[in-house]
Motif scaffolding. Structure first.
Motif, mmCIF file in Angstrom:
data_model
loop_
_atom_site.group_PDB
_atom_site.id
_atom_site.type_symbol
_atom_site.label_atom_id
_atom_site.label_comp_id
_atom_site.label_asym_id
_atom_site.label_seq_id
_atom_site.Cartn_x
_atom_site.Cartn_y
_atom_site.Cartn_z
ATOM 1 N N PRO A 220 39.464 27.104 42.403
ATOM 2 C CA PRO A 220 40.404 26.381 41.528
ATOM 3 C C PRO A 220 41.676 27.165 41.216
ATOM 4 C CG PRO A 220 38.163 26.226 40.687
ATOM 5 C CD PRO A 220 38.142 27.237 41.782
ATOM 6 N N SER A 221 41.538 28.485 41.057
ATOM 7 C CA SER A 221 42.711 29.299 40.738
ATOM 8 C C SER A 221 43.223 30.080 41.943
ATOM 9 C CB SER A 221 42.386 30.261 39.593
ATOM 10 O OG SER A 221 41.282 31.089 39.934
ATOM 11 N N ASP A 222 42.734 29.735 43.146
ATOM 12 C CA ASP A 222 43.174 30.363 44.396
ATOM 13 C C ASP A 222 43.040 31.890 44.326
ATOM 14 O OD1 ASP A 222 44.150 30.734 46.910
ATOM 15 O OD2 ASP A 222 46.228 30.225 46.441
ATOM 16 N N ILE A 223 41.810 32.350 44.172
ATOM 17 C CA ILE A 223 41.572 33.794 44.020
ATOM 18 C C ILE A 223 42.025 34.589 45.232
ATOM 19 C CG2 ILE A 223 39.696 33.617 42.349
ATOM 20 C CD1 ILE A 223 37.757 33.972 44.714
ATOM 21 N N MET A 224 42.069 33.936 46.405
ATOM 22 C CA MET A 224 42.479 34.673 47.595
ATOM 23 C C MET A 224 43.931 35.139 47.489
ATOM 24 S SD MET A 224 41.911 36.131 50.350
ATOM 25 C CE MET A 224 40.231 35.649 50.645
ATOM 26 N N ASN A 225 44.786 34.314 46.944
ATOM 27 C CA ASN A 225 46.176 34.722 46.762
ATOM 28 C C ASN A 225 46.380 35.477 45.461
ATOM 29 O OD1 ASN A 225 47.723 33.839 49.096
ATOM 30 N ND2 ASN A 225 47.142 31.768 48.499
ATOM 31 N N ALA A 226 45.510 35.241 44.494
ATOM 32 C CA ALA A 226 45.641 35.934 43.207
ATOM 33 C C ALA A 226 45.288 37.413 43.330
ATOM 34 C CB ALA A 226 44.754 35.273 42.163
ATOM 35 N N ASP A 227 44.216 37.734 44.064
ATOM 36 C CA ASP A 227 43.824 39.127 44.260
ATOM 37 C C ASP A 227 43.037 39.267 45.564
ATOM 38 O OD1 ASP A 227 43.033 41.780 44.094
ATOM 39 O OD2 ASP A 227 42.702 41.705 41.941
ATOM 40 N N PRO A 228 43.737 39.237 46.703
ATOM 41 C CA PRO A 228 43.038 39.318 47.989
ATOM 42 C C PRO A 228 42.272 40.624 48.178
ATOM 43 C CG PRO A 228 45.408 39.556 48.285
ATOM 44 C CD PRO A 228 45.190 39.134 46.873
ATOM 45 N N ARG A 229 42.810 41.727 47.655
ATOM 46 C CA ARG A 229 42.146 43.020 47.885
ATOM 47 C C ARG A 229 40.757 43.044 47.248
ATOM 48 N NH1 ARG A 229 43.856 47.954 49.706
ATOM 49 N NH2 ARG A 229 46.053 47.300 49.697
ATOM 50 N N CYS A 230 40.636 42.478 46.055
ATOM 51 C CA CYS A 230 39.335 42.460 45.394
ATOM 52 C C CYS A 230 38.360 41.544 46.123
ATOM 53 C CB CYS A 230 39.487 42.022 43.933
ATOM 54 S SG CYS A 230 37.993 42.270 42.953
ATOM 55 N N VAL A 231 38.864 40.425 46.639
ATOM 56 C CA VAL A 231 38.010 39.530 47.421
ATOM 57 C C VAL A 231 37.513 40.245 48.674
ATOM 58 C CG1 VAL A 231 37.903 37.368 48.715
ATOM 59 C CG2 VAL A 231 39.158 37.454 46.566
ATOM 60 N N PHE A 232 38.419 40.944 49.362
ATOM 61 C CA PHE A 232 38.028 41.706 50.552
ATOM 62 C C PHE A 232 36.955 42.742 50.193
ATOM 63 C CE2 PHE A 232 42.616 41.272 52.397
ATOM 64 C CZ PHE A 232 42.392 39.923 52.629
ATOM 65 N N PHE A 233 37.187 43.459 49.099
ATOM 66 C CA PHE A 233 36.279 44.543 48.713
ATOM 67 C C PHE A 233 34.902 44.004 48.349
ATOM 68 C CE2 PHE A 233 34.486 47.537 45.606
ATOM 69 C CZ PHE A 233 34.480 48.685 46.381
ATOM 70 N N LEU A 234 34.855 42.939 47.566
ATOM 71 C CA LEU A 234 33.571 42.346 47.186
ATOM 72 C C LEU A 234 32.810 41.875 48.421
ATOM 73 C CD1 LEU A 234 31.503 41.139 45.187
ATOM 74 C CD2 LEU A 234 32.960 39.105 45.055
ATOM 75 N N THR A 235 33.499 41.180 49.307
ATOM 76 C CA THR A 235 32.852 40.660 50.515
ATOM 77 C C THR A 235 32.328 41.797 51.387
ATOM 78 O OG1 THR A 235 34.380 38.783 50.483
ATOM 79 C CG2 THR A 235 33.176 39.168 52.519
#
Length: 390
Positions: free
Chosen positions: A285-300
């Motif tokens: 809903p808040s487009d987390i990929m563009n909001a904080d891509p580095r954290c998404v990459f790190f978590l994954t």
């Protein structure tokens, strides 16, 4: 608190484990191994192989943290975002040296183990377990060379996210292949990709990130070619070769000869994670990929590493692979919560940060406990060579 992640069946399997690998890469055979054979002679024999492995891993983590500081948003190399300063040239050069040192230490740790008579299952598990996490750090650092601008010569974070998954899948397939064949077929792309990474960072340190702002024949930018290479390496090279090696092991009756369900069982947790993470990223809903891509990459990458480490444990101990990883449960809960929370609350990013911290600590705890269990079982040390009188 120490948790006994390894069962007695795992430990018994490790006792009978023998390393079997096949490296047919001309680059590896004729260039890298001769170089590493000479380098390892410079290492004192009292230095533990696992120490070399861990120091090499820390060089890679150090690079990741360096780019966290200088380019957290991945905008430093995007010319249409002048509000983000460019990464200093010395950072690229320093990162290139770090990657070279990490690659060299990863290449000589096994040779040091054989040279000191300390080869064993702990060393392989430690090496490959850290490599599964390194699969996140190196491509993420490489992304900074191209930037994330939509109007530039690069790709958007969501596309980079699926490029990362190609790297993860490549790594996982190699160990799934060994789970069924008993032999680790080392992919040709690893050495080439490491040398290419070192070269890209070295060139950028001299010429700056602008050197990658060009189009190739067919109006394909350097960044898009970078993306294309990820998919080609997975779909064209690694996957077909792995499937062929597994098929041949069944045909020649040289592999584990598992039933179809048992053979594909290790794919269940990673495919489930791909599906869950893709749904969250694409429908956030808040487009987390563009909001904080580095954290998404790190978590994954951290969760993937845990799934992969558990596969390596079962593969080496010749035990049945887990069909579910408990880390997927908090991800599922977090995803469901983020889909129902109002975007105005910014709760999705909070959930993302909590999951990143929790899953990272849980993964480190898993690795530390497994290493301690194996050291205790085999009566050895992880970072020190045991004296002969002990």
């Amino acid at each position: 608190m120490e948790v006994q992640y390894l069962t007695q069946q795992h430990l018994a399997g490790f006792e009978h484990y023998k390393y079997s690998s096949l490296d047919t890469s001309p680059l590896s055979i004729y260039v890298m191994h001769p170089f590493w054979n000479n380098v390892v002679k410079l290492v004192p024999k009292w230095v533990a192989p696992n120490l070399l492995t861990f120091v090499g891993f820390l060089f890679t983590v150090g690079n990741f943290m360096l780019f966290v500081w200088y380019d957290y948003e991945f905008y430093a190399s995007s010319d249409d975002h002048p509000e983000f300063p460019s990464i200093p040239h010395w950072v690229w050069g320093f990162a290139s040296i770090n990657f070279f040192l990490a690659y060299t230490l990863d290449g000589i740790d096994g040779k040091q183990a054989r040279r000191t008579g300390t080869s064993g299952p702990l060393g392989e598990l430690f090496d490959h377990g850290l490599d599964s996490w390194t699969a996140l750090f190196i491509p993420t650092c490489m992304y900074s060379a191209f930037g994330r601008s939509a109007n530039d010569y690069s790709i958007q974070p969501v596309r980079m996210y699926f490029c990362l998954w190609n790297v993860f899948i490549n790594f996982y397939i190699s160990h799934w292949e060994k789970y069924n064949t008993g032999v680790l077929f080392l992919p040709w792309g690893y050495d080439a990709s490491m040398l290419a990474t070192i070269l890209v960072f070295a060139i950028t340190s001299v010429c700056g990130h602008q050197v990658w702002k060009f189009n190739m024949p067919g109006d394909v930018s350097a960044g898009h070619m970078f993306e294309l290479l990820f998919y080609v390496s997975a779909i064209v090279t690694n996957l077909p070769v792995a499937l062929w090696n597994i098929y041949r092991s069944y045909k020649d009756k040289t592999g584990k000869m598992r039933t179809f369900y048992e053979a594909v069982r290790p794919l269940v947790p990673v495919v489930t994670f791909i599906a869950l993470s893709a749904i969250w990223v694409l429908y956030s809903p808040s487009d987390i990929m563009n909001a904080d891509p580095r954290c998404v990459f790190f978590l994954t990458g951290s969760i993937f590493s845990n799934i992969c480490c558990r596969l390596i444990v079962t593969q080496m101990s010749n035990t049945r692979c887990e069909v579910w990883n408990w880390m997927l449960l908090p991800v599922l809960v977090g995803m469901c919560m983020s889909l129902v929370l109002p975007p105005a609350l910014n709760g999705e990013l909070v959930i993302l940060y909590i999951l990143a911290v929790f899953c990272t600590l849980a993964h480190i705890h898993y690795g530390a406990c497994v290493v301690r269990q194996m050291c205790k079982h085999f009566k050895i040390y992880c970072f020190k060579i045991k004296p002969h009188d002990e």
